[in-house]
Write a protein that holds these residues in place. Sequence first.
Motif, mmCIF file in Angstrom:
data_model
loop_
_atom_site.group_PDB
_atom_site.id
_atom_site.type_symbol
_atom_site.label_atom_id
_atom_site.label_comp_id
_atom_site.label_asym_id
_atom_site.label_seq_id
_atom_site.Cartn_x
_atom_site.Cartn_y
_atom_site.Cartn_z
ATOM 1 N N LEU A 253 -58.447 23.567 -1.215
ATOM 2 C CA LEU A 253 -59.560 23.920 -0.329
ATOM 3 C C LEU A 253 -59.551 23.075 0.943
ATOM 4 N N ALA A 254 -59.282 21.781 0.800
ATOM 5 C CA ALA A 254 -59.224 20.918 1.974
ATOM 6 C C ALA A 254 -58.102 21.364 2.911
ATOM 7 N N HIS A 255 -56.971 21.765 2.343
ATOM 8 C CA HIS A 255 -55.872 22.286 3.165
ATOM 9 C C HIS A 255 -56.325 23.540 3.914
ATOM 10 N N GLU B 23 -62.706 25.573 -12.588
ATOM 11 C CA GLU B 23 -62.374 26.967 -12.332
ATOM 12 C C GLU B 23 -63.080 27.501 -11.093
ATOM 13 N N ALA B 24 -64.259 26.950 -10.785
ATOM 14 C CA ALA B 24 -64.937 27.339 -9.547
ATOM 15 C C ALA B 24 -64.107 26.919 -8.338
ATOM 16 N N LEU B 25 -63.579 25.708 -8.367
ATOM 17 C CA LEU B 25 -62.733 25.231 -7.275
ATOM 18 C C LEU B 25 -61.467 26.068 -7.161
ATOM 19 N N ARG C 79 -59.228 24.249 4.821
ATOM 20 C CA ARG C 79 -60.207 23.837 5.829
ATOM 21 C C ARG C 79 -59.582 23.000 6.947
ATOM 22 N N GLY C 80 -58.326 22.584 6.771
ATOM 23 C CA GLY C 80 -57.661 21.757 7.771
ATOM 24 C C GLY C 80 -58.142 20.324 7.790
ATOM 25 N N ASP C 81 -58.691 19.848 6.671
ATOM 26 C CA ASP C 81 -59.232 18.487 6.597
ATOM 27 C C ASP C 81 -58.208 17.586 5.911
ATOM 28 N N VAL C 82 -57.422 16.861 6.713
ATOM 29 C CA VAL C 82 -56.335 16.046 6.184
ATOM 30 C C VAL C 82 -56.854 14.847 5.400
ATOM 31 N N ALA C 83 -57.872 14.166 5.930
ATOM 32 C CA ALA C 83 -58.402 12.975 5.255
ATOM 33 C C ALA C 83 -58.962 13.339 3.883
ATOM 34 N N GLU C 84 -59.747 14.405 3.838
ATOM 35 C CA GLU C 84 -60.324 14.858 2.566
ATOM 36 C C GLU C 84 -59.219 15.298 1.609
ATOM 37 N N GLY C 85 -58.262 16.056 2.125
ATOM 38 C CA GLY C 85 -57.178 16.544 1.290
ATOM 39 C C GLY C 85 -56.333 15.415 0.724
ATOM 40 N N THR C 86 -56.062 14.409 1.549
ATOM 41 C CA THR C 86 -55.283 13.260 1.080
ATOM 42 C C THR C 86 -56.008 12.546 -0.053
ATOM 43 N N ASP D 5 -66.625 24.144 1.265
ATOM 44 C CA ASP D 5 -66.556 22.690 1.111
ATOM 45 C C ASP D 5 -66.529 22.379 -0.388
ATOM 46 N N PRO D 6 -65.491 21.690 -0.877
ATOM 47 C CA PRO D 6 -65.388 21.431 -2.320
ATOM 48 C C PRO D 6 -66.240 20.269 -2.824
ATOM 49 N N ALA D 7 -66.928 19.548 -1.918
ATOM 50 C CA ALA D 7 -67.572 18.286 -2.290
ATOM 51 C C ALA D 7 -68.568 18.433 -3.435
ATOM 52 N N ALA D 8 -69.413 19.464 -3.398
ATOM 53 C CA ALA D 8 -70.452 19.599 -4.430
ATOM 54 C C ALA D 8 -69.825 19.852 -5.798
ATOM 55 N N TRP D 9 -68.803 20.708 -5.847
ATOM 56 C CA TRP D 9 -68.166 20.993 -7.134
ATOM 57 C C TRP D 9 -67.379 19.798 -7.645
ATOM 58 N N ILE D 10 -66.814 19.007 -6.740
ATOM 59 C CA ILE D 10 -66.102 17.794 -7.176
ATOM 60 C C ILE D 10 -67.085 16.793 -7.761
ATOM 61 N N ARG D 11 -68.256 16.654 -7.156
ATOM 62 C CA ARG D 11 -69.278 15.759 -7.730
ATOM 63 C C ARG D 11 -69.663 16.219 -9.131
ATOM 64 N N THR D 12 -69.837 17.526 -9.292
ATOM 65 C CA THR D 12 -70.145 18.065 -10.622
ATOM 66 C C THR D 12 -69.033 17.752 -11.605
ATOM 67 N N ALA D 13 -67.782 17.939 -11.167
ATOM 68 C CA ALA D 13 -66.636 17.674 -12.042
ATOM 69 C C ALA D 13 -66.569 16.198 -12.424
ATOM 70 N N GLU D 14 -66.797 15.303 -11.480
ATOM 71 C CA GLU D 14 -66.741 13.867 -11.760
ATOM 72 C C GLU D 14 -67.832 13.452 -12.745
ATOM 73 N N GLN D 15 -69.053 13.947 -12.509
ATOM 74 C CA GLN D 15 -70.165 13.609 -13.405
ATOM 75 C C GLN D 15 -69.929 14.170 -14.807
ATOM 76 N N ALA D 16 -69.448 15.409 -14.875
ATOM 77 C CA ALA D 16 -69.188 16.026 -16.178
ATOM 78 C C ALA D 16 -68.058 15.306 -16.902
ATOM 79 N N ALA D 17 -67.036 14.876 -16.163
ATOM 80 C CA ALA D 17 -65.918 14.157 -16.776
ATOM 81 C C ALA D 17 -66.377 12.833 -17.368
#
Length: 200
Positions: free
Chosen positions: A119-121, A64-66, A123-130, A77-89
Amino acid sequence: MVRRSARRALIDAHLAVANDIAWGRWQRKSRVVPMWITAASKLADRTISNDSGSPELRLRVAREALHALAGVQPPSDPAAWIRTAEQAATAAANQWDDPLWSVRIRRQLGKAYFHALQLAHNRGDVAEGTHYGQQALANLAIESDDGGGTLEERYLIGLVQFQMGALLAVHREDHDRAVRWYDLAVPILMQPTPASPLAQ
Protein backbone atom coordinates in the motif's frame (compact mmCIF):
# COMPACT_ATOMS: atom_id res chain seq x y z
CA MET A 1 -16.99 -24.65 19.72
CA VAL A 2 -19.25 -25.33 16.72
CA ARG A 3 -20.50 -21.74 16.76
CA ARG A 4 -16.93 -20.36 16.88
CA SER A 5 -15.92 -22.60 13.97
CA ALA A 6 -18.94 -21.51 11.95
CA ARG A 7 -18.25 -17.85 12.61
CA ARG A 8 -14.60 -18.26 11.64
CA ALA A 9 -15.72 -19.83 8.36
CA LEU A 10 -18.07 -16.89 7.82
CA ILE A 11 -15.28 -14.40 8.58
CA ASP A 12 -12.96 -16.20 6.15
CA ALA A 13 -15.71 -16.12 3.50
CA HIS A 14 -16.17 -12.35 3.86
CA LEU A 15 -12.42 -11.76 3.64
CA ALA A 16 -12.15 -14.05 0.60
CA VAL A 17 -14.87 -12.09 -1.19
CA ALA A 18 -13.13 -8.81 -0.32
CA ASN A 19 -9.86 -10.09 -1.81
CA ASP A 20 -11.49 -11.62 -4.88
CA ILE A 21 -13.18 -8.32 -5.66
CA ALA A 22 -10.08 -6.26 -4.87
CA TRP A 23 -7.79 -8.27 -7.14
CA GLY A 24 -10.35 -9.03 -9.85
CA ARG A 25 -11.88 -7.04 -12.66
CA TRP A 26 -14.76 -5.37 -10.90
CA GLN A 27 -16.20 -1.88 -10.75
CA ARG A 28 -16.58 0.29 -7.62
CA LYS A 29 -13.90 -1.64 -5.74
CA SER A 30 -13.12 1.31 -3.45
CA ARG A 31 -16.74 1.28 -2.27
CA VAL A 32 -17.51 -2.44 -2.18
CA VAL A 33 -14.31 -3.94 -0.73
CA PRO A 34 -14.46 -1.94 2.54
CA MET A 35 -18.05 -3.13 3.06
CA TRP A 36 -16.95 -6.79 3.07
CA ILE A 37 -13.99 -5.99 5.31
CA THR A 38 -16.20 -4.11 7.77
CA ALA A 39 -18.64 -7.03 7.91
CA ALA A 40 -15.77 -9.45 8.62
CA SER A 41 -14.40 -7.14 11.31
CA LYS A 42 -17.76 -6.95 13.08
CA LEU A 43 -18.11 -10.72 12.99
CA ALA A 44 -14.63 -11.09 14.49
CA ASP A 45 -15.41 -8.62 17.25
CA ARG A 46 -18.65 -10.46 18.13
CA THR A 47 -16.87 -13.80 18.14
CA ILE A 48 -14.17 -12.48 20.50
CA SER A 49 -16.67 -10.71 22.78
CA ASN A 50 -19.45 -13.28 22.90
CA ASP A 51 -17.91 -16.66 22.05
CA SER A 52 -14.43 -16.52 23.64
CA GLY A 53 -12.80 -16.20 20.23
CA SER A 54 -9.06 -15.63 20.02
CA PRO A 55 -7.72 -12.10 19.41
CA GLU A 56 -5.88 -13.75 16.52
CA LEU A 57 -9.13 -13.23 14.59
CA ARG A 58 -8.58 -9.46 14.65
CA LEU A 59 -5.03 -10.00 13.39
CA ARG A 60 -6.37 -12.16 10.56
CA VAL A 61 -8.96 -9.55 9.59
CA ALA A 62 -6.37 -6.76 9.65
CA ARG A 63 -3.91 -8.80 7.58
CA GLU A 64 -6.49 -9.73 4.94
CA ALA A 65 -7.93 -6.21 4.91
CA LEU A 66 -4.48 -4.84 4.06
CA HIS A 67 -4.07 -7.50 1.38
CA ALA A 68 -7.40 -6.57 -0.19
CA LEU A 69 -6.84 -2.82 0.01
CA ALA A 70 -3.48 -3.21 -1.75
CA GLY A 71 -5.48 -4.20 -4.83
CA VAL A 72 -7.77 -1.16 -4.77
CA GLN A 73 -7.29 2.26 -6.33
CA PRO A 74 -6.99 4.91 -5.03
CA PRO A 75 -4.70 3.38 -2.39
CA SER A 76 -5.72 3.63 1.27
CA ASP A 77 -3.59 4.67 4.22
CA PRO A 78 -2.60 1.39 5.95
CA ALA A 79 -1.86 3.01 9.34
CA ALA A 80 -5.17 2.22 11.07
CA TRP A 81 -5.15 -1.44 10.02
CA ILE A 82 -1.50 -1.81 11.03
CA ARG A 83 -2.33 -0.46 14.50
CA THR A 84 -5.13 -3.02 14.72
CA ALA A 85 -2.76 -5.78 13.61
CA GLU A 86 -0.09 -4.77 16.14
CA GLN A 87 -2.56 -4.59 19.03
CA ALA A 88 -4.17 -7.90 18.07
CA ALA A 89 -0.75 -9.56 17.73
CA THR A 90 0.24 -8.44 21.21
CA ALA A 91 -3.03 -9.71 22.71
CA ALA A 92 -2.83 -13.00 20.82
CA ALA A 93 0.83 -13.61 21.73
CA ASN A 94 -0.01 -13.12 25.41
CA GLN A 95 -2.84 -15.64 25.18
CA TRP A 96 -0.55 -18.68 25.45
CA ASP A 97 2.90 -19.18 26.94
CA ASP A 98 4.18 -21.12 23.94
CA PRO A 99 7.23 -20.12 21.86
CA LEU A 100 5.83 -21.66 18.67
CA TRP A 101 2.54 -19.80 19.11
CA SER A 102 4.49 -16.56 19.54
CA VAL A 103 6.44 -17.26 16.34
CA ARG A 104 3.20 -17.99 14.48
CA ILE A 105 1.67 -14.70 15.59
CA ARG A 106 4.79 -12.72 14.65
CA ARG A 107 4.83 -14.26 11.19
CA GLN A 108 1.16 -13.37 10.72
CA LEU A 109 2.05 -9.81 11.71
CA GLY A 110 4.93 -9.92 9.23
CA LYS A 111 2.44 -10.69 6.46
CA ALA A 112 0.34 -7.70 7.51
CA TYR A 113 3.42 -5.47 7.28
CA PHE A 114 4.15 -6.82 3.79
CA HIS A 115 0.68 -5.82 2.58
CA ALA A 116 1.15 -2.41 4.23
CA LEU A 117 4.42 -2.09 2.28
CA GLN A 118 2.46 -2.74 -0.92
CA LEU A 119 0.00 0.00 0.00
CA ALA A 120 2.81 2.42 0.82
CA HIS A 121 4.36 1.67 -2.58
CA ASN A 122 1.02 2.37 -4.26
CA ARG A 123 0.87 5.67 -2.34
CA GLY A 124 4.45 6.59 -3.26
CA ASP A 125 5.46 6.90 0.40
CA VAL A 126 9.06 5.68 0.59
CA ALA A 127 9.64 6.40 4.29
CA GLU A 128 6.46 4.58 5.32
CA GLY A 129 7.15 1.72 2.93
CA THR A 130 10.71 1.29 4.18
CA HIS A 131 9.47 1.11 7.77
CA TYR A 132 6.82 -1.48 6.94
CA GLY A 133 9.28 -3.51 4.89
CA GLN A 134 11.82 -3.60 7.71
CA GLN A 135 9.11 -4.64 10.16
CA ALA A 136 7.93 -7.35 7.76
CA LEU A 137 11.44 -8.80 7.49
CA ALA A 138 12.00 -8.60 11.26
CA ASN A 139 8.83 -10.62 11.92
CA LEU A 140 9.07 -13.08 9.03
CA ALA A 141 12.74 -13.97 9.42
CA ILE A 142 12.73 -14.84 13.11
CA GLU A 143 14.43 -18.07 14.12
CA SER A 144 12.45 -20.89 15.68
CA ASP A 145 12.49 -24.63 16.25
CA ASP A 146 9.98 -25.29 13.47
CA GLY A 147 12.46 -25.15 10.61
CA GLY A 148 12.29 -21.45 9.81
CA GLY A 149 8.75 -21.09 8.54
CA THR A 150 6.71 -22.47 5.67
CA LEU A 151 7.73 -22.34 2.03
CA GLU A 152 5.18 -19.55 1.57
CA GLU A 153 6.72 -17.52 4.40
CA ARG A 154 10.24 -17.94 3.03
CA TYR A 155 8.98 -16.94 -0.41
CA LEU A 156 7.30 -13.93 1.16
CA ILE A 157 10.68 -12.73 2.46
CA GLY A 158 11.84 -12.62 -1.16
CA LEU A 159 8.72 -10.67 -2.14
CA VAL A 160 9.37 -8.14 0.63
CA GLN A 161 12.97 -7.69 -0.53
CA PHE A 162 11.86 -7.27 -4.15
CA GLN A 163 9.18 -4.75 -3.12
CA MET A 164 11.75 -2.77 -1.12
CA GLY A 165 13.88 -2.56 -4.25
CA ALA A 166 10.90 -1.49 -6.36
CA LEU A 167 10.00 1.19 -3.82
CA LEU A 168 13.46 2.76 -4.14
CA ALA A 169 13.70 2.32 -7.92
CA VAL A 170 10.28 3.73 -8.76
CA HIS A 171 9.87 6.53 -6.23
CA ARG A 172 13.48 7.58 -5.55
CA GLU A 173 15.24 6.40 -8.72
CA ASP A 174 17.85 4.98 -6.36
CA HIS A 175 18.80 2.05 -8.56
CA ASP A 176 22.01 1.19 -6.73
CA ARG A 177 20.18 0.47 -3.48
CA ALA A 178 17.31 -1.12 -5.37
CA VAL A 179 19.65 -3.60 -7.03
CA ARG A 180 21.04 -4.63 -3.64
CA TRP A 181 17.51 -5.54 -2.55
CA TYR A 182 16.89 -7.38 -5.82
CA ASP A 183 20.10 -9.36 -5.33
CA LEU A 184 18.77 -10.58 -1.97
CA ALA A 185 15.37 -11.44 -3.45
CA VAL A 186 16.43 -13.31 -6.60
CA PRO A 187 17.78 -16.53 -4.98
CA ILE A 188 14.52 -16.92 -3.04
CA LEU A 189 12.15 -16.00 -5.86
CA MET A 190 13.91 -18.28 -8.35
CA GLN A 191 13.03 -21.32 -6.26
CA PRO A 192 9.88 -23.32 -7.13
CA THR A 193 6.94 -21.22 -6.03
CA PRO A 194 4.61 -22.37 -3.24
CA ALA A 195 0.94 -23.09 -3.80
CA SER A 196 -0.18 -19.68 -2.57
CA PRO A 197 -2.05 -16.62 -3.91
CA LEU A 198 1.07 -14.61 -2.99
CA ALA A 199 3.04 -16.48 -5.65
CA GLN A 200 0.61 -15.79 -8.49
